[in-house]
Design a protein around this motif. Structure first.
Motif, PDB file in Angstrom:
ATOM      1  N   LEU A  25      46.175  53.831  39.443  1.00 23.61           N
ATOM      2  CA  LEU A  25      46.123  52.426  39.853  1.00 23.61           C
ATOM      3  C   LEU A  25      44.811  51.781  39.422  1.00 23.61           C
ATOM      4  O   LEU A  25      44.790  50.623  38.983  1.00 23.61           O
ATOM      5  CB  LEU A  25      46.292  52.329  41.370  1.00 23.61           C
ATOM      6  CG  LEU A  25      46.398  50.933  41.950  1.00 23.61           C
ATOM      7  CD1 LEU A  25      47.657  50.241  41.440  1.00 23.61           C
ATOM      8  CD2 LEU A  25      46.408  50.996  43.463  1.00 23.61           C
ATOM      9  N   THR A  26      43.728  52.535  39.498  1.00 20.81           N
ATOM     10  CA  THR A  26      42.426  52.020  39.065  1.00 20.81           C
ATOM     11  C   THR A  26      42.422  51.739  37.565  1.00 20.81           C
ATOM     12  O   THR A  26      41.930  50.695  37.119  1.00 20.81           O
ATOM     13  CB  THR A  26      41.319  53.030  39.416  1.00 20.81           C
ATOM     14  OG1 THR A  26      41.356  53.289  40.814  1.00 20.81           O
ATOM     15  CG2 THR A  26      39.957  52.512  39.021  1.00 20.81           C
ATOM     16  N   VAL A  27      42.974  52.653  36.786  1.00 22.61           N
ATOM     17  CA  VAL A  27      43.018  52.467  35.332  1.00 22.61           C
ATOM     18  C   VAL A  27      43.883  51.261  34.971  1.00 22.61           C
ATOM     19  O   VAL A  27      43.509  50.450  34.114  1.00 22.61           O
ATOM     20  CB  VAL A  27      43.536  53.750  34.641  1.00 22.61           C
ATOM     21  CG1 VAL A  27      43.868  53.502  33.185  1.00 22.61           C
ATOM     22  CG2 VAL A  27      42.512  54.856  34.769  1.00 22.61           C
ATOM     23  N   ILE A  28      45.022  51.117  35.619  1.00 23.41           N
ATOM     24  CA  ILE A  28      45.884  49.962  35.356  1.00 23.41           C
ATOM     25  C   ILE A  28      45.155  48.670  35.715  1.00 23.41           C
ATOM     26  O   ILE A  28      45.215  47.678  34.977  1.00 23.41           O
ATOM     27  CB  ILE A  28      47.205  50.098  36.141  1.00 23.41           C
ATOM     28  CG1 ILE A  28      48.043  51.228  35.554  1.00 23.41           C
ATOM     29  CG2 ILE A  28      47.983  48.792  36.130  1.00 23.41           C
ATOM     30  CD1 ILE A  28      49.247  51.595  36.388  1.00 23.41           C
ATOM     31  N   GLY A  29      44.448  48.679  36.826  1.00 24.95           N
ATOM     32  CA  GLY A  29      43.680  47.499  37.221  1.00 24.95           C
ATOM     33  C   GLY A  29      42.578  47.168  36.231  1.00 24.95           C
ATOM     34  O   GLY A  29      42.339  45.998  35.914  1.00 24.95           O
ATOM     35  N   LEU A  30      41.902  48.193  35.728  1.00 21.91           N
ATOM     36  CA  LEU A  30      40.838  47.956  34.740  1.00 21.91           C
ATOM     37  C   LEU A  30      41.402  47.412  33.432  1.00 21.91           C
ATOM     38  O   LEU A  30      40.825  46.499  32.830  1.00 21.91           O
ATOM     39  CB  LEU A  30      40.065  49.248  34.480  1.00 21.91           C
ATOM     40  CG  LEU A  30      39.104  49.667  35.584  1.00 21.91           C
ATOM     41  CD1 LEU A  30      38.518  51.044  35.279  1.00 21.91           C
ATOM     42  CD2 LEU A  30      37.991  48.650  35.723  1.00 21.91           C
ATOM     43  N   LEU A  36      42.614  40.242  30.765  1.00 22.56           N
ATOM     44  CA  LEU A  36      42.437  38.863  31.228  1.00 22.56           C
ATOM     45  C   LEU A  36      41.059  38.318  30.854  1.00 22.56           C
ATOM     46  O   LEU A  36      40.926  37.137  30.510  1.00 22.56           O
ATOM     47  CB  LEU A  36      42.659  38.786  32.738  1.00 22.56           C
ATOM     48  CG  LEU A  36      44.102  39.013  33.191  1.00 22.56           C
ATOM     49  CD1 LEU A  36      44.174  39.024  34.715  1.00 22.56           C
ATOM     50  CD2 LEU A  36      45.029  37.960  32.618  1.00 22.56           C
ATOM     51  N   LEU A  37      40.044  39.164  30.902  1.00 19.69           N
ATOM     52  CA  LEU A  37      38.715  38.714  30.486  1.00 19.69           C
ATOM     53  C   LEU A  37      38.664  38.420  28.988  1.00 19.69           C
ATOM     54  O   LEU A  37      38.004  37.471  28.561  1.00 19.69           O
ATOM     55  CB  LEU A  37      37.663  39.760  30.861  1.00 19.69           C
ATOM     56  CG  LEU A  37      37.281  39.781  32.335  1.00 19.69           C
ATOM     57  CD1 LEU A  37      36.359  40.964  32.631  1.00 19.69           C
ATOM     58  CD2 LEU A  37      36.608  38.489  32.735  1.00 19.69           C
ATOM     59  N   PHE A  38      39.360  39.221  28.178  1.00 17.12           N
ATOM     60  CA  PHE A  38      39.429  38.940  26.739  1.00 17.12           C
ATOM     61  C   PHE A  38      40.137  37.614  26.470  1.00 17.12           C
ATOM     62  O   PHE A  38      39.711  36.836  25.614  1.00 17.12           O
ATOM     63  CB  PHE A  38      40.141  40.064  25.991  1.00 17.12           C
ATOM     64  CG  PHE A  38      39.275  41.266  25.741  1.00 17.12           C
ATOM     65  CD1 PHE A  38      37.910  41.152  25.578  1.00 17.12           C
ATOM     66  CD2 PHE A  38      39.841  42.526  25.659  1.00 17.12           C
ATOM     67  CE1 PHE A  38      37.111  42.252  25.343  1.00 17.12           C
ATOM     68  CE2 PHE A  38      39.058  43.639  25.422  1.00 17.12           C
ATOM     69  CZ  PHE A  38      37.691  43.503  25.267  1.00 17.12           C
ATOM     70  N   VAL A  39      41.204  37.357  27.195  1.00 17.65           N
ATOM     71  CA  VAL A  39      41.917  36.085  27.034  1.00 17.65           C
ATOM     72  C   VAL A  39      41.013  34.929  27.444  1.00 17.65           C
ATOM     73  O   VAL A  39      40.932  33.908  26.748  1.00 17.65           O
ATOM     74  CB  VAL A  39      43.229  36.092  27.847  1.00 17.65           C
ATOM     75  CG1 VAL A  39      43.835  34.708  27.910  1.00 17.65           C
ATOM     76  CG2 VAL A  39      44.210  37.088  27.257  1.00 17.65           C
ATOM     77  N   LEU A  40      40.319  35.073  28.555  1.00 15.58           N
ATOM     78  CA  LEU A  40      39.399  34.030  29.008  1.00 15.58           C
ATOM     79  C   LEU A  40      38.293  33.801  27.981  1.00 15.58           C
ATOM     80  O   LEU A  40      37.943  32.660  27.671  1.00 15.58           O
ATOM     81  CB  LEU A  40      38.798  34.420  30.358  1.00 15.58           C
ATOM     82  CG  LEU A  40      37.809  33.439  30.971  1.00 15.58           C
ATOM     83  CD1 LEU A  40      38.516  32.137  31.328  1.00 15.58           C
ATOM     84  CD2 LEU A  40      37.159  34.040  32.196  1.00 15.58           C
ATOM     85  N   PHE A  41      37.750  34.873  27.429  1.00 15.38           N
ATOM     86  CA  PHE A  41      36.711  34.759  26.408  1.00 15.38           C
ATOM     87  C   PHE A  41      37.241  34.027  25.177  1.00 15.38           C
ATOM     88  O   PHE A  41      36.558  33.167  24.615  1.00 15.38           O
ATOM     89  CB  PHE A  41      36.213  36.154  26.019  1.00 15.38           C
ATOM     90  CG  PHE A  41      35.218  36.145  24.901  1.00 15.38           C
ATOM     91  CD1 PHE A  41      33.913  35.760  25.121  1.00 15.38           C
ATOM     92  CD2 PHE A  41      35.601  36.525  23.625  1.00 15.38           C
ATOM     93  CE1 PHE A  41      32.993  35.752  24.087  1.00 15.38           C
ATOM     94  CE2 PHE A  41      34.698  36.522  22.584  1.00 15.38           C
ATOM     95  CZ  PHE A  41      33.387  36.135  22.818  1.00 15.38           C
TER      96      PHE A  41
END
Length: 56
Positions: A25-30, A36-41
Motif C-alpha cells: 500500500l505504501t509503494v502504491i501510494g508513493l 501526480l507531482l509529475f503532472v503538476l510539475f
C-alpha cells in the motif's frame, strides 16, 4: 424469530498486521503521489514557459 448477527468490523485488522500488505500500500501510494507531482510539475512548467514566450 431469527438470531441477530453481530456486526462485523468495517476495518480488517489482519491487513494492518501484515507488513507485506502495508508495504504494498505504501509503494502504491508513493507511485501515485509521484505521478501526480509529475503532472503538476508539467502543468506549472507549461504555463510558466508559455508566459515567458508571450512576454517576448
Amino acid at each position: 424469530m431469527g438470531q441477530m448477527v453481530p456486526p462485523r468490523s468495517i476495518q480488517n485488522e489482519d491487513f494492518w498486521k501484515n507488513p507485506w500488505d502495508v508495504g504494498g500500500l505504501t509503494v502504491i501510494g508513493l507511485f501515485t503521489s509521484t505521478f501526480l507531482l509529475f503532472v503538476l510539475f508539467a502543468v506549472v512548467f507549461g504555463y510558466v514557459e508559455k508566459a515567458v514566450f508571450e512576454e517576448e
